[in-house]
Design a protein around this motif. Structure first.
Motif, mmCIF file in Angstrom:
data_model
loop_
_atom_site.group_PDB
_atom_site.id
_atom_site.type_symbol
_atom_site.label_atom_id
_atom_site.label_comp_id
_atom_site.label_asym_id
_atom_site.label_seq_id
_atom_site.Cartn_x
_atom_site.Cartn_y
_atom_site.Cartn_z
ATOM 1 N N GLY A 87 0.803 -1.218 0.000
ATOM 2 C CA GLY A 87 0.000 0.000 0.000
ATOM 3 C C GLY A 87 0.833 1.263 0.000
ATOM 4 N N LEU A 88 1.976 1.240 -0.678
ATOM 5 C CA LEU A 88 2.810 2.440 -0.750
ATOM 6 C C LEU A 88 2.244 3.427 -1.772
ATOM 7 N N ASN A 89 2.442 4.703 -1.502
ATOM 8 C CA ASN A 89 1.990 5.746 -2.415
ATOM 9 C C ASN A 89 3.055 5.977 -3.484
ATOM 10 N N ILE A 90 2.665 5.884 -4.753
ATOM 11 C CA ILE A 90 3.620 5.916 -5.852
ATOM 12 C C ILE A 90 3.278 7.041 -6.819
ATOM 13 N N MET A 91 4.287 7.833 -7.164
ATOM 14 C CA MET A 91 4.153 8.849 -8.201
ATOM 15 C C MET A 91 4.969 8.397 -9.405
ATOM 16 N N VAL A 92 4.327 8.320 -10.575
ATOM 17 C CA VAL A 92 4.995 7.913 -11.807
ATOM 18 C C VAL A 92 5.307 9.174 -12.605
ATOM 19 N N ALA A 93 6.579 9.390 -12.913
ATOM 20 C CA ALA A 93 7.012 10.624 -13.574
ATOM 21 C C ALA A 93 7.697 10.311 -14.898
ATOM 22 N N GLY A 94 7.738 11.318 -15.768
ATOM 23 C CA GLY A 94 8.405 11.156 -17.052
ATOM 24 C C GLY A 94 7.935 12.217 -18.027
ATOM 25 N N LEU A 95 8.566 12.233 -19.190
ATOM 26 C CA LEU A 95 8.156 13.142 -20.248
ATOM 27 C C LEU A 95 6.862 12.657 -20.888
ATOM 28 N N ALA A 96 6.295 13.480 -21.766
ATOM 29 C CA ALA A 96 5.113 13.068 -22.519
ATOM 30 C C ALA A 96 5.452 11.834 -23.356
ATOM 31 N N ASP A 97 4.517 10.911 -23.440
ATOM 32 C CA ASP A 97 4.644 9.709 -24.259
ATOM 33 C C ASP A 97 5.681 8.737 -23.716
ATOM 34 N N ALA A 98 6.008 8.841 -22.425
ATOM 35 C CA ALA A 98 6.966 7.913 -21.826
ATOM 36 C C ALA A 98 6.301 6.635 -21.350
ATOM 37 N N GLY A 99 4.966 6.595 -21.353
ATOM 38 C CA GLY A 99 4.258 5.405 -20.896
ATOM 39 C C GLY A 99 3.789 5.486 -19.459
ATOM 40 N N LYS A 100 3.576 6.714 -18.955
ATOM 41 C CA LYS A 100 3.176 6.883 -17.552
ATOM 42 C C LYS A 100 1.811 6.278 -17.274
ATOM 43 N N SER A 101 0.836 6.554 -18.151
ATOM 44 C CA SER A 101 -0.507 6.013 -17.941
ATOM 45 C C SER A 101 -0.503 4.497 -18.047
ATOM 46 N N THR A 102 0.285 3.964 -18.978
ATOM 47 C CA THR A 102 0.383 2.510 -19.116
ATOM 48 C C THR A 102 0.970 1.890 -17.858
ATOM 49 N N MET A 103 2.017 2.501 -17.312
ATOM 50 C CA MET A 103 2.604 1.991 -16.072
ATOM 51 C C MET A 103 1.603 2.056 -14.931
ATOM 52 N N LEU A 104 0.824 3.139 -14.870
ATOM 53 C CA LEU A 104 -0.176 3.272 -13.812
ATOM 54 C C LEU A 104 -1.206 2.153 -13.915
ATOM 55 N N ARG A 105 -1.619 1.823 -15.150
ATOM 56 C CA ARG A 105 -2.565 0.727 -15.335
ATOM 57 C C ARG A 105 -1.960 -0.602 -14.901
ATOM 58 N N ALA A 106 -0.686 -0.807 -15.232
ATOM 59 C CA ALA A 106 -0.019 -2.056 -14.861
ATOM 60 C C ALA A 106 0.095 -2.174 -13.341
ATOM 61 N N LEU A 107 0.432 -1.083 -12.666
ATOM 62 C CA LEU A 107 0.482 -1.105 -11.203
ATOM 63 C C LEU A 107 -0.898 -1.405 -10.627
#
Length: 515
Positions: A265-285
């Motif tokens: 239950g850790l709080n995670i912030m996913v960072a990166g440039l545009a089109d780096a796959g942030k939303s995809t990583m969030l879905r995978a998490l």
């Protein structure tokens, strides 16, 4: 005889459309799909796509507009005396009328002008009329293609298409003029989104989700010509294992660590440039969240789609809403619901986990407040590199109001965030390569020491830039151990020093380094 299948038939009404009693029965047994104007034997599999999709330049769009207007007129007359007409029924009735009118149009063309019309050409015309009436007009054909990733439209006649294999091609005009292009998007804004949007002289931009889940952004008047971008989300239902095994975005070590972080239950912030796959990583998490858990997603424009994958029955999706009309004494437009409005609301909905698709303005303050009182919350943020993430957080927090100070924002971030996962994107398409997306850093946030945020680089860039173990987590070690993860497993890799390559099993396919 089998009918020629048409890709437009996969279009569905906007999310949330009431299905009611279902559409009236038609030539396809009441399915709601329009009947083929002239059934013909299905073409061989190897040529089916080419034969059923004639060149769009061969379609007479003057006829399309005239037919669409006639269909609309007859549809209005047919439904005038009915009440509570559902979206599905309206669409099915419109398809039935369109099929008849298109067939009549083709019959007249053949009989009076002597111009033969093939079944494929007639089907393409019918698709164009239906797409103009219920879909996205000439854009529908591009959205039906699974190999299209992004579409850039600079004026009605300049269409840049990015394909999944990295190719960049030019498409045909999507309208007859810039004015027609804007009119198309204005109608789309009113009817296709889950929440009503607008595009007008007083608000010359539009950001919304299309019925197929794609993200549409439009701007005009402040640009030389109307400009639109459609971003396709090809990975909606994705797991951490898939990002490791299929896409090579993470290795086994980072995959195991992230799974444990989600269990803890850790709080995670996913960072990166545009089109780096942030939303995809969030879905995978999010795929690691128990299907029995209730949680909330909130977005400026809905695109995560966690409530639609079938994995999370109890996922609640909230979306900001634009206001319409005059501004009140507080400066707010009537009916407006902002991300800042949604964040305090989520705290009263009895969930521990809140997921924000992207923080990009003052809503970061209520997001950090929510993280400070929740477990397993996540969000994404744009940042140039991992070292600038904290500066970016402070910059956005200062937009919240005069009462916010940089030191206060820093302390809020230090107390709310447990991990920052930074994603890197390398675009080598100009030198014959492709876009490479991978995790490069994972940072533990360990509170404050004096006026500074304490951070520990758990995973950092290896020789090729991909994340490899650098340090064993300190503050979070106990929480990870309670869910069965012993972070000391990273120690043997850390001791390798410069030879530490993590658990990456395949070399990074980088064209630039190969040269």
């Amino acid at each position: 005889m089998p009918v020629v299948e048409r890709p437009w038939a996969t279009w569905t009404p906007p999310p949330g459309a009431d299905s009611g009693d279902g559409p009236p029965r038609n030539g396809n047994g009441g399915t709601g799909r329009r009947p083929s104007p002239r059934p013909s034997p299905a073409p061989p599999a190897s040529t089916a796509v080419a034969e059923r999709q004639p060149s769009r330049s061969s379609i007479d769009y003057t006829a399309v507009r005239a037919l669409r207007q006639q269909v609309s007129k007859e549809l209005t007359a047919a439904l005038r005396d009915l009440t509570n007409v559902t979206t599905a029924r309206r669409q099915a009735e419109g398809e039935r009328i369109a099929a008849r009118l298109v067939q009549e149009h083709c019959d007249i063309k053949m009989r009076e002008l002597g111009e033969p019309v093939t079944p494929q050409e007639e089907a393409a015309l019918l698709d164009a009329v239906a797409a103009d009436l219920f879909g996205l007009g000439r854009l529908q054909g591009l959205l039906d293609r699974k190999d299209v990733i992004n579409i850039h439209i600079l004026g009605y006649d300049q269409v840049r298409i990015e394909l999944a294999d990295g190719q960049i091609i030019e498409g045909e005009p999507i309208a007859d003029s810039d004015e027609d292009m804007i009119a198309m998007f204005q109608v789309l804004a009113m009817r296709a989104g889950a929440t009503e949007r607008s595009l007008s002289s007083t608000k010359p931009w539009l950001d919304m989700q299309l019925p197929d889940g794609s993200r549409l952004t439009v701007v005009y008047q402040v640009s030389v010509r109307p400009y639109a971008v459609i971003r396709r989300h090809t990975l909606i239902d994705v797991t951490l294992d898939e990002l490791r095994d299929t896409y090579g975005a993470i290795d086994d070590l980072l995959c195991g660590f992230l799974k444990a972080a989600m269990r803890a239950g850790l709080n995670i912030m996913v960072a990166g440039l545009a089109d780096a796959g942030k939303s995809t990583m969030l879905r995978a998490l999010a795929s690691e969240i128990s299907p029995k858990e209730a949680f909330i997603t909130q977005e400026e424009s809905r695109e995560l789609g966690l409530h639609d994958t079938g994995r999370h029955k109890w996922a609640m999706s909230l979306e900001a809403r634009e206001g319409h009309g005059a501004r009140g004494a507080d400066g707010r437009v009537a009916g407006e619901v902002t991300m800042s409005d949604l964040s305090p609301l989520t705290l009263r909905m009895s969930v521990q986990r809140i997921i924000v698709g992207e923080v990009r303005s003052r809503e970061i303050v209520p997001m950090l407040q929510a993280m400070a009182t929740s477990k397993g919350s996540m969000c994404t943020i744009h940042a140039r590199d991992s070292r600038s993430v904290m500066d970016r957080i402070i910059e956005l927090a200062l937009q919240h109001g005069q009462e916010m100070r940089a030191d206060l924002a820093r302390r809020m971030a230090a107390g709310a965030i447990d991990l920052i996962l930074y994603l890197t994107v390398e675009d080598e398409t100009l030198i014959g390569g492709r876009k490479l997306r991978y995790a490069s850093e994972l940072v533990e946030v360990g509170g404050m020491s004096g006026e500074q945020v304490v951070t520990t680089l758990i995973f950092g860039p290896g020789a090729d830039g991909r994340a490899v173990p650098r340090n064993v987590p300190d503050r979070l070690a106990g929480a990870l151990r309670r869910v069965g993860y012993d972070a000391r497993i990273l120690s043997s890799y850390i001791q390798l020093g410069e030879n530490n390559a993590g658990a990456w099993t395949r070399p990074l396919p980088t064209v630039g380094q190969a040269r």
